[in-house]
Design an enzyme around this catalytic site. Sequence first.
Site, PDB file in Angstrom:
ATOM      1  N   ASP A  71      -6.567   7.999   6.735  1.00 16.52           N
ATOM      2  CA  ASP A  71      -7.970   7.935   6.346  1.00 16.52           C
ATOM      3  C   ASP A  71      -8.078   7.240   4.994  1.00 16.52           C
ATOM      4  O   ASP A  71      -7.073   7.011   4.320  1.00 16.52           O
ATOM      5  CB  ASP A  71      -8.632   9.322   6.341  1.00 16.52           C
ATOM      6  CG  ASP A  71      -7.999  10.305   5.380  1.00 16.52           C
ATOM      7  OD1 ASP A  71      -6.902  10.018   4.861  1.00 16.52           O
ATOM      8  OD2 ASP A  71      -8.590  11.360   5.136  1.00 16.52           O
ATOM      9  N   TYR A  73      -8.613   6.175   1.045  1.00 18.51           N
ATOM     10  CA  TYR A  73      -8.300   6.839  -0.221  1.00 18.51           C
ATOM     11  C   TYR A  73      -9.498   7.694  -0.638  1.00 18.51           C
ATOM     12  O   TYR A  73     -10.640   7.254  -0.576  1.00 18.51           O
ATOM     13  CB  TYR A  73      -8.017   5.811  -1.312  1.00 18.51           C
ATOM     14  CG  TYR A  73      -6.786   4.954  -1.062  1.00 18.51           C
ATOM     15  CD1 TYR A  73      -5.510   5.504  -1.067  1.00 18.51           C
ATOM     16  CD2 TYR A  73      -6.918   3.585  -0.843  1.00 18.51           C
ATOM     17  CE1 TYR A  73      -4.386   4.716  -0.858  1.00 18.51           C
ATOM     18  CE2 TYR A  73      -5.798   2.779  -0.638  1.00 18.51           C
ATOM     19  CZ  TYR A  73      -4.534   3.357  -0.648  1.00 18.51           C
ATOM     20  OH  TYR A  73      -3.432   2.567  -0.438  1.00 18.51           O
ATOM     21  N   PHE A  84      -4.671   0.888   3.288  1.00 19.31           N
ATOM     22  CA  PHE A  84      -3.698   0.638   2.225  1.00 19.31           C
ATOM     23  C   PHE A  84      -4.228  -0.216   1.072  1.00 19.31           C
ATOM     24  O   PHE A  84      -3.651  -0.238   0.001  1.00 19.31           O
ATOM     25  CB  PHE A  84      -2.403   0.009   2.776  1.00 19.31           C
ATOM     26  CG  PHE A  84      -1.638   0.913   3.691  1.00 19.31           C
ATOM     27  CD1 PHE A  84      -0.845   1.934   3.187  1.00 19.31           C
ATOM     28  CD2 PHE A  84      -1.724   0.772   5.064  1.00 19.31           C
ATOM     29  CE1 PHE A  84      -0.155   2.794   4.022  1.00 19.31           C
ATOM     30  CE2 PHE A  84      -1.043   1.625   5.929  1.00 19.31           C
ATOM     31  CZ  PHE A  84      -0.252   2.642   5.400  1.00 19.31           C
ATOM     32  N   HIS A 198       6.414   6.780   6.897  1.00 22.45           N
ATOM     33  CA  HIS A 198       5.256   6.303   6.140  1.00 22.45           C
ATOM     34  C   HIS A 198       5.723   5.807   4.762  1.00 22.45           C
ATOM     35  O   HIS A 198       6.648   6.367   4.180  1.00 22.45           O
ATOM     36  CB  HIS A 198       4.241   7.438   5.969  1.00 22.45           C
ATOM     37  CG  HIS A 198       2.893   6.972   5.542  1.00 22.45           C
ATOM     38  ND1 HIS A 198       2.569   6.761   4.221  1.00 22.45           N
ATOM     39  CD2 HIS A 198       1.791   6.665   6.258  1.00 22.45           C
ATOM     40  CE1 HIS A 198       1.312   6.343   4.144  1.00 22.45           C
ATOM     41  NE2 HIS A 198       0.819   6.274   5.366  1.00 22.45           N
TER      42      HIS A 198
END
Length: 257
Positions: A71, A73, A84, A198
């Site tokens: 989701d 930031y 990202f 991740h």
Amino acid sequence: MLLFSKDAIPQDWRKLLGNYFETSEWKLLESNIQHELNANPEMIRPEPQNFFKALTLTPVDSVKVVILGQDPYHSPSLAQGLAFSIPSGISPNSREFPSSLRNINKALGIEGFDTLPNGDLHHWAEQGVLLLNTALSVKLGEAGSHTNLGWKGLIDRLISALSSQKSHLVWLLWGGHAQSKLPLISEFNDQLILQSSHPSGLGVYKTNLPFLAPYDKDSCRHFTKTNEWLISHHLEPIQWVKAATAKDEKTQGSLFG
């Protein structure tokens, strides 16, 4: 009053989604997000006009690579509507610079691409890298707070439709959440699926498919493998690190001057 509408989704993506907008899943999402906009619009990130930025910057016909985030930031100044990505004005030396981007930078350097001058990934999106979060909104300060509002139905339909209608895509599935979408990706159409841990925090080194090797001795090589795949299918490779402009160099110089 801010309105949440399918009209904010580019027409090509609406066409790809087919009859999704006639389903109860869309009506649930529409109702839930509208409720949030009516109640506390200033607490939502990214700003509502950027919910579908990933789809706007990367039209269906241009998609070559898909990177799935979780989701947006949830800090005040970071979310852009691209997985990202953060604003270019945030220095890589800043405490605000996310660990995921730090580790992406390490991998790029290891693979010989140089490193990003900042965390703004618009230039990836404009080259056909779909930077797609699996929830497109979040409440400030509360990670995962909008995950159960109905975004899953929209994103799952989008992933399934995209993989079934486009050939030779590259899917970068970083972490368990992204990898949970694996069953939605078509087994046909000659697609490359790359998986790793991740890139955030210490988890980057964990699992049997680490994003970075211990002590940063190597990377998962996903950026290299992506470009090799694209070239082998007569597609333009991704310029992961764009050449610095005079303005960029001036900005970078001011950070150390």
